[in-house]
Design a protein around this motif. Structure first.
Motif, PDB file in Angstrom:
ATOM      1  N   UNK A  47      -8.528   7.931   7.243  1.00  0.00           N
ATOM      2  CA  UNK A  47      -7.608   9.056   6.970  1.00  0.00           C
ATOM      3  C   UNK A  47      -7.465   9.324   5.466  1.00  0.00           C
ATOM      4  N   UNK A  48      -7.599   8.269   4.664  1.00  0.00           N
ATOM      5  CA  UNK A  48      -7.673   8.441   3.208  1.00  0.00           C
ATOM      6  C   UNK A  48      -6.349   8.729   2.510  1.00  0.00           C
ATOM      7  N   UNK A  49      -5.222   8.609   3.211  1.00  0.00           N
ATOM      8  CA  UNK A  49      -3.914   8.690   2.544  1.00  0.00           C
ATOM      9  C   UNK A  49      -3.136   7.419   2.902  1.00  0.00           C
ATOM     10  N   UNK A  50      -1.949   7.258   2.288  1.00  0.00           N
ATOM     11  CA  UNK A  50      -1.160   6.052   2.573  1.00  0.00           C
ATOM     12  C   UNK A  50      -1.112   5.203   1.333  1.00  0.00           C
ATOM     13  N   UNK A  51      -0.368   5.673   0.347  1.00  0.00           N
ATOM     14  CA  UNK A  51      -0.471   5.057  -0.977  1.00  0.00           C
ATOM     15  C   UNK A  51       0.812   4.414  -1.473  1.00  0.00           C
ATOM     16  N   UNK A  52       1.927   4.720  -0.794  1.00  0.00           N
ATOM     17  CA  UNK A  52       3.193   4.154  -1.259  1.00  0.00           C
ATOM     18  C   UNK A  52       3.644   3.085  -0.269  1.00  0.00           C
ATOM     19  N   UNK A  53       4.221   2.021  -0.802  1.00  0.00           N
ATOM     20  CA  UNK A  53       4.589   0.893   0.060  1.00  0.00           C
ATOM     21  C   UNK A  53       6.044   0.507  -0.173  1.00  0.00           C
ATOM     22  N   UNK A  70      -4.869  -9.452  -9.451  1.00  0.00           N
ATOM     23  CA  UNK A  70      -6.236  -9.094  -9.035  1.00  0.00           C
ATOM     24  C   UNK A  70      -6.185  -7.923  -8.042  1.00  0.00           C
ATOM     25  N   UNK A  71      -5.248  -8.026  -7.096  1.00  0.00           N
ATOM     26  CA  UNK A  71      -5.077  -6.959  -6.087  1.00  0.00           C
ATOM     27  C   UNK A  71      -4.707  -5.635  -6.761  1.00  0.00           C
ATOM     28  N   UNK A  72      -3.828  -5.695  -7.765  1.00  0.00           N
ATOM     29  CA  UNK A  72      -3.407  -4.449  -8.422  1.00  0.00           C
ATOM     30  C   UNK A  72      -4.551  -3.824  -9.216  1.00  0.00           C
ATOM     31  N   UNK A  73      -5.332  -4.691  -9.856  1.00  0.00           N
ATOM     32  CA  UNK A  73      -6.499  -4.168 -10.591  1.00  0.00           C
ATOM     33  C   UNK A  73      -7.459  -3.495  -9.617  1.00  0.00           C
ATOM     34  N   UNK A  74      -7.705  -4.180  -8.500  1.00  0.00           N
ATOM     35  CA  UNK A  74      -8.696  -3.676  -7.535  1.00  0.00           C
ATOM     36  C   UNK A  74      -8.247  -2.369  -6.882  1.00  0.00           C
ATOM     37  N   UNK A  75      -6.936  -2.175  -6.733  1.00  0.00           N
ATOM     38  CA  UNK A  75      -6.457  -0.978  -6.016  1.00  0.00           C
ATOM     39  C   UNK A  75      -5.849   0.058  -6.977  1.00  0.00           C
ATOM     40  N   UNK A  76      -6.019  -0.189  -8.275  1.00  0.00           N
ATOM     41  CA  UNK A  76      -5.506   0.708  -9.321  1.00  0.00           C
ATOM     42  C   UNK A  76      -4.011   0.977  -9.119  1.00  0.00           C
ATOM     43  N   UNK A  77      -3.317  -0.064  -8.747  1.00  0.00           N
ATOM     44  CA  UNK A  77      -1.917   0.078  -8.337  1.00  0.00           C
ATOM     45  C   UNK A  77      -0.960   0.150  -9.521  1.00  0.00           C
ATOM     46  N   UNK A  78       0.188   0.767  -9.244  1.00  0.00           N
ATOM     47  CA  UNK A  78       1.321   0.725 -10.171  1.00  0.00           C
ATOM     48  C   UNK A  78       2.484   0.044  -9.436  1.00  0.00           C
ATOM     49  N   UNK A  79       3.533  -0.293 -10.177  1.00  0.00           N
ATOM     50  CA  UNK A  79       4.712  -0.903  -9.566  1.00  0.00           C
ATOM     51  C   UNK A  79       5.628   0.208  -9.042  1.00  0.00           C
ATOM     52  N   UNK A  80       6.376  -0.123  -7.995  1.00  0.00           N
ATOM     53  CA  UNK A  80       7.283   0.874  -7.411  1.00  0.00           C
ATOM     54  C   UNK A  80       8.670   0.260  -7.228  1.00  0.00           C
ATOM     55  N   UNK A  81       9.668   0.909  -7.844  1.00  0.00           N
ATOM     56  CA  UNK A  81      11.046   0.394  -7.773  1.00  0.00           C
ATOM     57  C   UNK A  81      11.919   1.189  -6.802  1.00  0.00           C
ATOM     58  N   UNK A  82      11.367   2.254  -6.225  1.00  0.00           N
ATOM     59  CA  UNK A  82      12.164   3.037  -5.284  1.00  0.00           C
ATOM     60  C   UNK A  82      11.585   4.429  -5.113  1.00  0.00           C
ATOM     61  N   UNK A 164      -5.291   3.488  -1.118  1.00  0.00           N
ATOM     62  CA  UNK A 164      -5.430   2.871   0.208  1.00  0.00           C
ATOM     63  C   UNK A 164      -6.886   2.549   0.536  1.00  0.00           C
ATOM     64  N   UNK A 165      -7.802   3.399   0.073  1.00  0.00           N
ATOM     65  CA  UNK A 165      -9.216   3.142   0.361  1.00  0.00           C
ATOM     66  C   UNK A 165      -9.669   1.874  -0.362  1.00  0.00           C
ATOM     67  N   UNK A 166      -9.201   1.739  -1.610  1.00  0.00           N
ATOM     68  CA  UNK A 166      -9.582   0.539  -2.368  1.00  0.00           C
ATOM     69  C   UNK A 166      -8.924  -0.719  -1.772  1.00  0.00           C
ATOM     70  N   UNK A 167      -7.731  -0.555  -1.225  1.00  0.00           N
ATOM     71  CA  UNK A 167      -7.049  -1.703  -0.584  1.00  0.00           C
ATOM     72  C   UNK A 167      -7.878  -2.161   0.634  1.00  0.00           C
TER      73      UNK A 167
END
Ligand SMILES: Cc1cc2nc3c(=O)[nH]c(=O)nc-3n(C[C@H](O)[C@H](O)[C@H](O)COP(=O)(O)OP(=O)(O)OC[C@H]3O[C@@H](n4cnc5c(N)ncnc54)[C@H](O)[C@@H]3O)c2cc1C
Length: 500
Positions: A47-53, A70-82, A164-167
C-alpha cells in the motif's frame, strides 16, 4: 496430555504487516521447530503509506532486539512527540495530543482537576503548558527521556515517523537472517479441507504449491484468505467514521523536520503532514459522500509545501473490522483484519498487538476454539477502543461550516463513548482506561483539546489551599520550561544518533 505441535507457518503478504509478523515469529519460534515462509508479489506491491506511529512501536522493536539508531537510519525516521490537531474543534483553533502527562497528580486527584479550578478562577494558562511533550514539540526540541524518575525529563514518551517501505525492507533482512524463507509470486488459488474448511495449501501463478498448518493473512485490504477464501464477513463502521478515501503524495522537505505529526481538518475530512529525514508524507483523508476525488486532490495540492516527488495516489477504504480476526487456521493481521483511519496512527500498533497476542495464544494442531475465541475477544476490544477514541475527535467538533462537519456533530455515537463523554462533562472523571490502547493522559488531551470542559472539578481539589495551588502550578510550568530549554534541537539529536 501431549501437544500436537504445528510445524509450517505460511504468511501471505510482504507489507509492513507481513514482515513485522515474520520478524516477530522468527524471533520467538526456534527454526529447528518451525518453518516460516512468506509469500509476496512484487507485481501487486504494497500500500506504500503508514508512516506515523505511537510509542508502543518501541516495545515491539525492543522485543526483537532491534537497535533503535540503526532502525532510524534505515527507515529515515524522525522522532514523534505527539499530534497537532488544527481546526478540529473550530477553525483557527489548535491543540496537541502529546505522548506525555499534563502536570502530575496531587493527593491522588488527576491533574486536570487542579487546572480546571485555576481556569474557573480566571487563569488562562493552557493545560498544554504543563506537558513536557507539548512544550518540547512546539520548540522543535528532542532528547531521549532520562531514566531518573524524579526528573520531569523522564515524563514523556516518543514514537517515530518512518518510511514504511524501508521498515518492511529492514524487517525482511532481519527475518531472512533468522531463517524466514521469502517466496516471490502471486497466490492464485487457495485450497481448503472439505471436512472443516481449514486452509490446506496455496497455489502460485508459477504452479508451485505451498502447504501449511497455520496461515497468516497479511494480504492487505483484499483479505485473500480471511475474506476471499473463508468469507469471514466485515463489520462496517463507516456511519461513525465516514471518511472512506485518501489521497497521498510525498514532497521535498522545506524546513527542519518537526517532532510531531500535523492533522489539519478540512472541508470533508483532514490532511496529514508527516516529516521524515528525507522527505514529507502528505495526505487528505476524506469522505467521498461530501467531496469528489478531484476536489480532494485540489485541496491537498493547494495545501502542501515543497515539490512533489511522487504522483498523488488515491486509496479507497472502509472503516471497520472482520467479524473474526482469527478464523479456523487463519489469522488476519494488518489491513486484511480491518482498518481504522490513520488519525491517531494506530494501524501499526494494532499489527504489533495482533502479533504479540498470536504469540501468547500460539496454537497447536488442535486449534482450540476457546483460545481462538479469547484472541478474537481481545482483538475486538482493541479495535473498539481505537474506534471510540477516533470518533471522539469528530463528534466533539464545534464546526458546522460544511455538510461533513454537520453530519459528524449530529451523528449518533456508540453508547460506551457517549457515557465517557457525559461522565467527563458532568464530573471531570475519565473512565478507567489504564489497560487500554489510549490511557488517561490521551483521553484528557483530546477531551480538553476539543474544548469539552467539565462542569465541576474534583471535590478534593479544594483540600489544597488556593494560594499554595497557584504556587505549585507555577512551579510545574517553570520546571517544564527550564528543562525543555536544556534539550537539544530535534535535528541535533537526529544528527547525533541516527542521521540517515
Ligand atoms: C491512507 C492511509 C494512511 C495510513 N497511515 C498510517 C499511519 O500513519 N500509521 C499507521 O500505523 N498506519 C497507517 N496506515 C495503515 C498502514 O498502511 C498499514 O497498516 C500497513 O502498511 C500494513 O499494510 P499491510 O501489510 O496489511 O498491507 P499491504 O501493504 O497492502 O501489503 C499487502 C501484501 O500482500 C501481498 N499480496 C496481496 N495479494 C497477494 C497475492 N495474491 N499473492 C501474493 N501476495 C499478495 C502484496 O504484494 C503485499 O506484499 C495507513 C493506511 C492508509 C490506507
Amino acid at each position: 496430555m501431549q501437544n500436537n505441535p504445528i510445524k509450517n507457518i505460511v504468511i501471505v503478504g510482504g507489507g509492513t504487516a507481513g514482515w513485522m509478523t515474520a520478524a516477530a515469529l522468527s524471533r520467538y519460534l526456534p527454526p529447528k521447530d518451525y518453518t516460516i515462509k512468506l509469500i509476496e508479489s512484487d507485481q501487486i506491491g504494497t500500500i506504500g503509506v503508514g508512516e506515523a506511529t505511537i510509542p508502543g512501536i518501541r516495545d515491539f522493536n525492543n522485543k526483537l532486539g532491534i537497535d533503535e539508531n540503526e532502525f532510524m537510519r534505515a527507515t529515515k525516521a524522525t522522532y514523534k512527540l505527539g499530534i497537532e490537531f488544527i481546526d478540529w474543534t473550530k477553525k483557527g483553533h489548535a491543540y496537541v495530543h502529546p505522548f506525555s502527562y499534563f502536570g502530575h497528580d496531587l493527593n491522588g486527584v488527576p491533574f486536570h482537576n487542579y487546572w480546571l479550578k485555576q481556569k474557573q478562577l480566571g487563569d488562562t494558562t493552557n493545560i498544554s503548558e504543563y506537558s513536557i511533550g507539548y512544550t518540547a514539540a512546539k520548540l522543535n526540541k528532542f532528547s531521549h527521556p532520562t531514566s531518573d524518575q524524579k526528573s520531569v525529563l523522564s515524563k514523556f514518551f516518543y514514537a517515530f515517523h518512518l518510511d514504511a517501505t524501508l521498515y518492511a525492507n529492514y524487517l525482511r533482512k532481519f527475518s531472512s537472517k533468522a531463517g524466514v524463507e521469502r517466496i516471490e509470486g502471486k497466490v492464485i488459488n487457495v485450497s481448503t479441507r472439505k471436512s472443516d474448511g481449514f486452509i490446506e495449501k496455496l497455489t502460485l501463478e508459477s504452479g508451485q504449491t505451498i502447504q501449511g498448518d497455520l496461515f497468516i493473512d497479511c494480504s492487505g485490504f483484499r483479505g485473500l484468505l480471511i475474506e476471499q477464501t473463508l468469507k469471514t464477513g466485515y463489520q462496517d463502521w463507516s456511519h461513525w467514521l465516514p471518511c472512506d478515501r485518501a489521497i497521498a503524495v510525498q514532497t521535498v522537505s522545506t524546513e527542519d523536520a518537526i517532532p510531531y505529526t500535523k492533522a489539519t481538518a478540512r472541508e470533508a475530512g483532514w490532511q496529514w503532514k508527516i516529516p521524515l529525514q528525507s522527505r514529507v508524507g502528505n495526505g487528505y483523508v476524506y469522505s467521498s459522500q461530501y467531496i469528489s476525488d478531484e476536489q480532494a486532490k485540489q485541496t491537498l495540492l493547494s495545501n502542501i509545501e515543497g515539490e512533489m516527488i511522487t504522483e498523488p495516489k488515491f486509496i479507497p477504504f472502509k472503516a471497520g473490522k472482520r467479524n473474526k480476526l482469527w478464523n479456523r487456521n487463519c489469522v488476519a493481521i494488518g489491513l486484511s483484519s480491518g482498518f481504522l483511519e490513520p488519525l491517531e496512527s494506530t494501524s501499526i500498533h494494532l499489527i504489533q498487538t495482533s502479533i504479540m497476542k498470536l504469540i501468547t495464544h500460539f496454537p497447536d494442531q488442535a486449534f482450540n476454539p476457546v483460545d481462538i475465541q479469547d484472541y478474537n475477544n481481545q482483538m475486538n476490544r482493541q479495535f473498539e477502543q481505537v474506534k471510540d477514541f477516533l470518533i471522539l475527535h469528530y463528534k466533539t467538533t464545534q464546526r458546522d461550516d460544511s455538510p461533513f462537519w454537520k453530519y459528524c456533530k449530529s451523528m449518533a455515537i456508540p453508547k460506551e463513548l457517549e457515557h465517557r463523554i457525559n461522565l467527563f462533562i458532568e464530573t471531570g472523571h475519565i473512565v478507567n482506561c489504564e489497560k487500554e490502547v489510549f490511557v488517561y493522559s490521551n483521553w484528557a488531551a483530546v477531551l480538553l483539546g476539543q474544548e469539552l470542559f467539565p462542569k465541576v472539578y474534583h471535590p478534593r481539589v479544594d483540600c489544597i489551599n488556593p494560594e499554595q495551588l497557584k504556587i505549585l502550578l507555577a512551579q510545574m510550568k517553570l520546571t517544564i520550561a527550564k528543562s525543555v530549554s536544556t534539550m537539544p534541537s530535534h535535528l541535533e539529536t537526529i544528527n547525533r544518533f541516527c542521521k540517515a
